[in-house]
Scaffold this active site. Structure first.
Site, mmCIF file in Angstrom:
data_model
loop_
_atom_site.group_PDB
_atom_site.id
_atom_site.type_symbol
_atom_site.label_atom_id
_atom_site.label_comp_id
_atom_site.label_asym_id
_atom_site.label_seq_id
_atom_site.Cartn_x
_atom_site.Cartn_y
_atom_site.Cartn_z
ATOM 1 N N ASP A 1 -21.204 22.919 -20.777
ATOM 2 C CA ASP A 1 -21.913 24.175 -20.559
ATOM 3 C C ASP A 1 -21.371 24.816 -19.282
ATOM 4 O OD1 ASP A 1 -23.364 23.017 -22.614
ATOM 5 O OD2 ASP A 1 -25.296 23.727 -21.869
ATOM 6 N N LYS B 1 -24.810 31.127 -24.362
ATOM 7 C CA LYS B 1 -26.080 30.607 -23.854
ATOM 8 C C LYS B 1 -26.655 31.601 -22.850
ATOM 9 C CE LYS B 1 -27.699 26.638 -21.053
ATOM 10 N NZ LYS B 1 -27.279 25.337 -20.480
ATOM 11 N N LYS C 1 -27.625 29.456 -27.738
ATOM 12 C CA LYS C 1 -28.520 28.551 -27.013
ATOM 13 C C LYS C 1 -29.347 29.331 -25.998
ATOM 14 C CE LYS C 1 -28.571 24.501 -23.920
ATOM 15 N NZ LYS C 1 -27.761 23.431 -23.291
#
Length: 309
Positions: free
Chosen positions: A146, A209, A245
Protein backbone atom coordinates in the site's frame (compact mmCIF):
# COMPACT_ATOMS: atom_id res chain seq x y z
CA UNK A 1 -0.56 2.30 -20.33
CA UNK A 2 1.05 5.60 -21.21
CA UNK A 3 -0.08 8.81 -19.57
CA UNK A 4 -3.11 10.18 -21.45
CA UNK A 5 -3.09 13.82 -20.37
CA UNK A 6 -6.06 14.67 -22.57
CA UNK A 7 -8.23 12.15 -20.73
CA UNK A 8 -6.98 13.35 -17.34
CA UNK A 9 -7.56 17.05 -18.01
CA UNK A 10 -10.99 16.45 -19.55
CA UNK A 11 -12.17 14.75 -16.35
CA UNK A 12 -14.75 16.68 -14.32
CA UNK A 13 -16.94 15.89 -11.30
CA UNK A 14 -20.42 17.30 -10.69
CA UNK A 15 -20.26 18.01 -6.96
CA UNK A 16 -23.97 18.63 -6.36
CA UNK A 17 -25.00 15.51 -8.30
CA UNK A 18 -22.43 13.42 -6.42
CA UNK A 19 -23.64 14.66 -3.04
CA UNK A 20 -27.28 14.05 -3.97
CA UNK A 21 -26.51 10.52 -5.17
CA UNK A 22 -24.77 9.43 -1.99
CA UNK A 23 -27.21 11.26 0.33
CA UNK A 24 -30.11 9.17 -0.98
CA UNK A 25 -28.26 5.84 -0.76
CA UNK A 26 -29.04 4.91 2.88
CA UNK A 27 -32.74 5.57 2.36
CA UNK A 28 -32.98 3.61 -0.88
CA UNK A 29 -31.02 0.52 0.08
CA UNK A 30 -31.36 -1.65 3.17
CA UNK A 31 -31.11 -5.34 4.04
CA UNK A 32 -32.43 -7.23 7.06
CA UNK A 33 -32.11 -10.59 8.80
CA UNK A 34 -30.52 -13.37 6.69
CA UNK A 35 -29.74 -11.01 3.83
CA UNK A 36 -27.92 -8.62 6.15
CA UNK A 37 -25.96 -11.49 7.69
CA UNK A 38 -24.88 -12.62 4.22
CA UNK A 39 -23.71 -9.11 3.25
CA UNK A 40 -21.77 -8.77 6.50
CA UNK A 41 -20.09 -12.16 6.06
CA UNK A 42 -18.98 -11.05 2.62
CA UNK A 43 -17.66 -7.77 4.05
CA UNK A 44 -15.69 -9.70 6.68
CA UNK A 45 -13.78 -11.57 3.96
CA UNK A 46 -12.80 -8.23 2.36
CA UNK A 47 -11.30 -6.61 5.46
CA UNK A 48 -7.61 -5.75 5.46
CA UNK A 49 -7.23 -6.19 9.21
CA UNK A 50 -4.92 -3.34 10.13
CA UNK A 51 -2.64 -2.17 12.91
CA UNK A 52 -0.60 0.94 12.15
CA UNK A 53 0.23 2.41 15.55
CA UNK A 54 3.42 3.67 17.09
CA UNK A 55 3.05 1.19 19.94
CA UNK A 56 2.64 -1.92 17.75
CA UNK A 57 4.51 -5.00 18.95
CA UNK A 58 5.25 -8.40 17.46
CA UNK A 59 2.79 -10.00 19.89
CA UNK A 60 0.00 -7.64 18.83
CA UNK A 61 0.66 -8.49 15.19
CA UNK A 62 0.57 -12.22 15.97
CA UNK A 63 -2.77 -11.82 17.75
CA UNK A 64 -4.10 -9.89 14.76
CA UNK A 65 -2.99 -12.70 12.44
CA UNK A 66 -4.71 -15.28 14.63
CA UNK A 67 -7.88 -13.22 14.45
CA UNK A 68 -7.62 -12.94 10.66
CA UNK A 69 -7.47 -16.73 10.37
CA UNK A 70 -10.43 -17.26 12.73
CA UNK A 71 -12.53 -14.08 12.63
CA UNK A 72 -15.72 -15.75 13.89
CA UNK A 73 -16.39 -18.30 16.62
CA UNK A 74 -17.02 -21.81 15.20
CA UNK A 75 -20.48 -21.97 16.81
CA UNK A 76 -21.53 -18.77 15.03
CA UNK A 77 -20.20 -20.04 11.72
CA UNK A 78 -22.16 -23.28 12.15
CA UNK A 79 -25.31 -21.42 13.19
CA UNK A 80 -25.05 -19.28 10.06
CA UNK A 81 -24.94 -22.41 7.92
CA UNK A 82 -21.36 -21.79 6.83
CA UNK A 83 -19.65 -24.65 8.67
CA UNK A 84 -18.15 -26.06 5.49
CA UNK A 85 -16.77 -22.74 4.27
CA UNK A 86 -13.35 -21.23 4.86
CA UNK A 87 -13.94 -17.75 6.25
CA UNK A 88 -10.96 -15.48 6.84
CA UNK A 89 -10.13 -11.79 6.63
CA UNK A 90 -8.88 -10.49 3.29
CA UNK A 91 -5.37 -9.58 4.45
CA UNK A 92 -3.24 -8.28 7.30
CA UNK A 93 -1.88 -4.74 6.89
CA UNK A 94 1.18 -3.66 8.91
CA UNK A 95 4.29 -1.50 8.80
CA UNK A 96 7.40 -2.95 7.15
CA UNK A 97 8.88 -3.65 10.59
CA UNK A 98 6.29 -6.40 11.14
CA UNK A 99 6.01 -7.94 7.67
CA UNK A 100 8.23 -10.94 8.47
CA UNK A 101 6.37 -11.51 11.75
CA UNK A 102 3.00 -11.54 9.97
CA UNK A 103 4.24 -13.77 7.14
CA UNK A 104 5.48 -16.32 9.68
CA UNK A 105 2.25 -16.19 11.71
CA UNK A 106 0.08 -16.63 8.60
CA UNK A 107 2.17 -19.39 7.05
CA UNK A 108 -0.07 -21.87 5.24
CA UNK A 109 -3.23 -19.81 5.72
CA UNK A 110 -3.34 -18.27 2.26
CA UNK A 111 -3.94 -14.82 3.79
CA UNK A 112 -1.66 -12.20 2.21
CA UNK A 113 0.37 -9.65 4.13
CA UNK A 114 0.08 -6.03 3.01
CA UNK A 115 2.76 -3.52 3.94
CA UNK A 116 2.27 0.24 4.00
CA UNK A 117 5.19 1.86 2.28
CA UNK A 118 6.80 4.91 0.61
CA UNK A 119 7.08 6.99 3.76
CA UNK A 120 3.58 6.23 5.04
CA UNK A 121 1.56 8.25 5.95
CA UNK A 122 2.94 11.58 4.65
CA UNK A 123 4.94 10.17 1.75
CA UNK A 124 7.62 12.85 2.00
CA UNK A 125 10.79 10.76 2.25
CA UNK A 126 13.25 10.81 -0.69
CA UNK A 127 12.03 8.87 -3.71
CA UNK A 128 14.95 6.38 -3.81
CA UNK A 129 14.24 5.46 -0.17
CA UNK A 130 10.57 4.89 -1.00
CA UNK A 131 11.54 2.43 -3.73
CA UNK A 132 13.99 0.67 -1.39
CA UNK A 133 11.27 0.37 1.25
CA UNK A 134 8.97 -1.36 -1.22
CA UNK A 135 11.74 -3.74 -2.24
CA UNK A 136 12.51 -4.55 1.40
CA UNK A 137 8.88 -5.39 2.18
CA UNK A 138 8.59 -7.60 -0.90
CA UNK A 139 11.80 -9.36 0.11
CA UNK A 140 10.32 -10.03 3.56
CA UNK A 141 7.29 -11.70 1.99
CA UNK A 142 4.68 -8.97 1.54
CA UNK A 143 2.32 -9.90 -1.30
CA UNK A 144 0.62 -6.51 -1.33
CA UNK A 145 2.10 -3.02 -1.00
CA UNK A 146 0.00 0.00 0.00
CA UNK A 147 1.92 3.04 -1.28
CA UNK A 148 1.16 6.71 -0.63
CA UNK A 149 1.40 9.21 -3.45
CA UNK A 150 3.04 12.61 -3.21
CA UNK A 151 0.06 14.88 -2.75
CA UNK A 152 2.00 17.89 -4.04
CA UNK A 153 1.95 16.41 -7.54
CA UNK A 154 -1.85 16.44 -7.50
CA UNK A 155 -2.24 19.84 -5.87
CA UNK A 156 0.09 21.45 -8.43
CA UNK A 157 -1.28 19.52 -11.40
CA UNK A 158 2.04 17.81 -12.10
CA UNK A 159 0.46 14.69 -13.55
CA UNK A 160 3.63 13.52 -15.29
CA UNK A 161 5.48 13.46 -11.95
CA UNK A 162 2.64 11.48 -10.34
CA UNK A 163 2.63 9.03 -13.24
CA UNK A 164 6.41 8.56 -13.13
CA UNK A 165 6.33 8.05 -9.35
CA UNK A 166 3.55 5.47 -9.54
CA UNK A 167 5.26 3.68 -12.42
CA UNK A 168 8.44 3.32 -10.34
CA UNK A 169 6.42 1.91 -7.43
CA UNK A 170 4.72 -0.58 -9.74
CA UNK A 171 8.11 -1.77 -11.03
CA UNK A 172 9.53 -2.10 -7.50
CA UNK A 173 6.58 -4.26 -6.40
CA UNK A 174 7.35 -6.96 -8.95
CA UNK A 175 4.71 -9.69 -8.57
CA UNK A 176 3.18 -8.06 -5.48
CA UNK A 177 -0.08 -6.19 -5.86
CA UNK A 178 0.18 -2.42 -5.41
CA UNK A 179 -2.54 -0.28 -3.85
CA UNK A 180 -2.23 3.46 -4.46
CA UNK A 181 -3.31 5.52 -1.44
CA UNK A 182 -4.53 8.91 -2.69
CA UNK A 183 -5.04 10.49 0.77
CA UNK A 184 -8.23 12.01 -0.61
CA UNK A 185 -8.75 14.24 2.43
CA UNK A 186 -5.60 16.15 1.39
CA UNK A 187 -6.55 16.54 -2.29
CA UNK A 188 -9.13 19.32 -1.70
CA UNK A 189 -11.53 18.61 -4.59
CA UNK A 190 -13.33 15.63 -6.10
CA UNK A 191 -11.91 16.63 -9.48
CA UNK A 192 -8.41 16.13 -8.09
CA UNK A 193 -9.50 12.77 -6.68
CA UNK A 194 -10.84 11.63 -10.06
CA UNK A 195 -7.76 12.78 -11.96
CA UNK A 196 -5.32 11.23 -9.47
CA UNK A 197 -7.29 7.97 -9.65
CA UNK A 198 -6.93 7.84 -13.43
CA UNK A 199 -3.21 8.66 -13.40
CA UNK A 200 -2.45 5.97 -10.81
CA UNK A 201 -4.41 3.39 -12.79
CA UNK A 202 -2.62 4.37 -16.01
CA UNK A 203 0.71 3.84 -14.23
CA UNK A 204 -0.21 0.33 -13.10
CA UNK A 205 -2.02 0.44 -9.75
CA UNK A 206 -3.90 -2.79 -9.02
CA UNK A 207 -6.08 -0.97 -6.46
CA UNK A 208 -6.81 2.63 -5.68
CA UNK A 209 -7.34 3.42 -1.99
CA UNK A 210 -8.88 6.46 -0.33
CA UNK A 211 -6.79 7.20 2.72
CA UNK A 212 -4.04 6.35 5.13
CA UNK A 213 -6.49 6.69 8.02
CA UNK A 214 -4.27 9.45 9.41
CA UNK A 215 -5.80 12.42 7.55
CA UNK A 216 -8.42 14.70 9.05
CA UNK A 217 -10.99 13.37 6.55
CA UNK A 218 -10.72 9.80 5.35
CA UNK A 219 -13.11 7.59 3.35
CA UNK A 220 -16.46 9.15 2.44
CA UNK A 221 -19.26 8.01 0.16
CA UNK A 222 -18.77 11.03 -2.13
CA UNK A 223 -15.09 10.23 -2.60
CA UNK A 224 -15.99 6.58 -3.09
CA UNK A 225 -18.50 7.37 -5.83
CA UNK A 226 -15.91 9.54 -7.59
CA UNK A 227 -13.25 6.82 -7.47
CA UNK A 228 -15.68 4.08 -8.53
CA UNK A 229 -16.73 6.12 -11.56
CA UNK A 230 -13.04 6.50 -12.47
CA UNK A 231 -12.55 2.73 -12.14
CA UNK A 232 -15.59 2.12 -14.36
CA UNK A 233 -14.37 4.55 -17.00
CA UNK A 234 -10.92 2.97 -16.97
CA UNK A 235 -12.33 -0.55 -17.33
CA UNK A 236 -14.62 0.53 -20.18
CA UNK A 237 -11.74 2.13 -22.09
CA UNK A 238 -8.93 -0.37 -21.41
CA UNK A 239 -10.59 -3.63 -20.38
CA UNK A 240 -8.58 -3.75 -17.13
CA UNK A 241 -10.35 -4.17 -13.81
CA UNK A 242 -8.87 -2.16 -10.94
CA UNK A 243 -9.81 -2.78 -7.31
CA UNK A 244 -11.00 -0.30 -4.71
CA UNK A 245 -10.17 0.07 -1.01
CA UNK A 246 -11.86 2.58 1.30
CA UNK A 247 -9.95 3.10 4.55
CA UNK A 248 -10.30 5.22 7.65
CA UNK A 249 -13.48 5.85 9.62
CA UNK A 250 -15.37 2.71 8.57
CA UNK A 251 -16.03 1.23 11.98
CA UNK A 252 -19.63 -0.08 11.99
CA UNK A 253 -21.58 -2.71 10.10
CA UNK A 254 -24.03 -0.03 8.97
CA UNK A 255 -21.16 1.96 7.44
CA UNK A 256 -19.74 -0.92 5.47
CA UNK A 257 -23.12 -1.93 4.05
CA UNK A 258 -23.44 1.47 2.37
CA UNK A 259 -20.04 1.01 0.73
CA UNK A 260 -21.02 -2.45 -0.47
CA UNK A 261 -24.30 -1.18 -1.90
CA UNK A 262 -22.49 1.57 -3.80
CA UNK A 263 -19.91 -0.90 -5.11
CA UNK A 264 -22.59 -3.23 -6.46
CA UNK A 265 -24.65 -0.45 -8.03
CA UNK A 266 -21.71 1.26 -9.73
CA UNK A 267 -19.42 -1.63 -10.67
CA UNK A 268 -21.43 -4.84 -10.30
CA UNK A 269 -21.33 -8.04 -8.25
CA UNK A 270 -17.75 -8.86 -9.27
CA UNK A 271 -16.44 -5.91 -7.25
CA UNK A 272 -17.77 -7.35 -3.98
CA UNK A 273 -15.07 -10.02 -3.85
CA UNK A 274 -11.72 -9.58 -2.06
CA UNK A 275 -9.71 -9.62 -5.28
CA UNK A 276 -11.36 -6.29 -6.25
CA UNK A 277 -12.68 -4.88 -2.96
CA UNK A 278 -10.90 -4.40 0.34
CA UNK A 279 -11.77 -2.40 3.44
CA UNK A 280 -9.00 -0.94 5.56
CA UNK A 281 -10.19 -1.25 9.15
CA UNK A 282 -9.31 -2.25 12.68
CA UNK A 283 -12.47 -2.00 14.82
CA UNK A 284 -14.96 -2.87 12.03
CA UNK A 285 -14.52 -6.61 12.51
CA UNK A 286 -15.65 -6.38 16.14
CA UNK A 287 -18.93 -4.69 15.19
CA UNK A 288 -19.58 -7.19 12.39
CA UNK A 289 -19.06 -10.00 14.92
CA UNK A 290 -21.52 -8.36 17.31
CA UNK A 291 -24.14 -7.99 14.58
CA UNK A 292 -23.77 -11.60 13.47
CA UNK A 293 -23.94 -12.82 17.06
CA UNK A 294 -27.14 -10.81 17.52
CA UNK A 295 -28.53 -12.37 14.34
CA UNK A 296 -27.88 -15.85 15.74
CA UNK A 297 -28.71 -15.37 19.44
CA UNK A 298 -31.02 -12.35 19.51
CA UNK A 299 -28.75 -10.53 21.99
CA UNK A 300 -25.87 -8.11 21.70
CA UNK A 301 -22.63 -8.85 23.50
CA UNK A 302 -20.34 -6.18 24.93
CA UNK A 303 -17.95 -4.65 22.42
CA UNK A 304 -14.89 -5.49 24.57
CA UNK A 305 -15.59 -9.22 24.16
CA UNK A 306 -14.47 -8.89 20.55
CA UNK A 307 -11.20 -7.03 21.12
CA UNK A 308 -8.31 -7.91 18.84
CA UNK A 309 -5.56 -5.49 19.95
Amino acid sequence: MGLDLGWVLDTRVNLSATEKRVATLPGRRTVKKDAQAAWLLKALTCIDLTTLNGDDTTERVRRLCAKAMRPLRPDLIDALGMGGRRITAGAICVYHRFVATAVEALDGSGIPVAAVSTGFPAGLTPHPLKVKEIEASVADGAEEIDIVITREHVLTGNWQALYDEMRDYRAACGDAHVKAILATGDLKTLRNVARASLVCMMAGADFIKTSTGKEGVNATLAVTLTMLRAIRAYEERTGFKVGYKPAGGISTAKDVLNYQFLMKEELGREWLEPDLFRIGASSLLADIERQLEHHVTGAYSSFHRHAIG
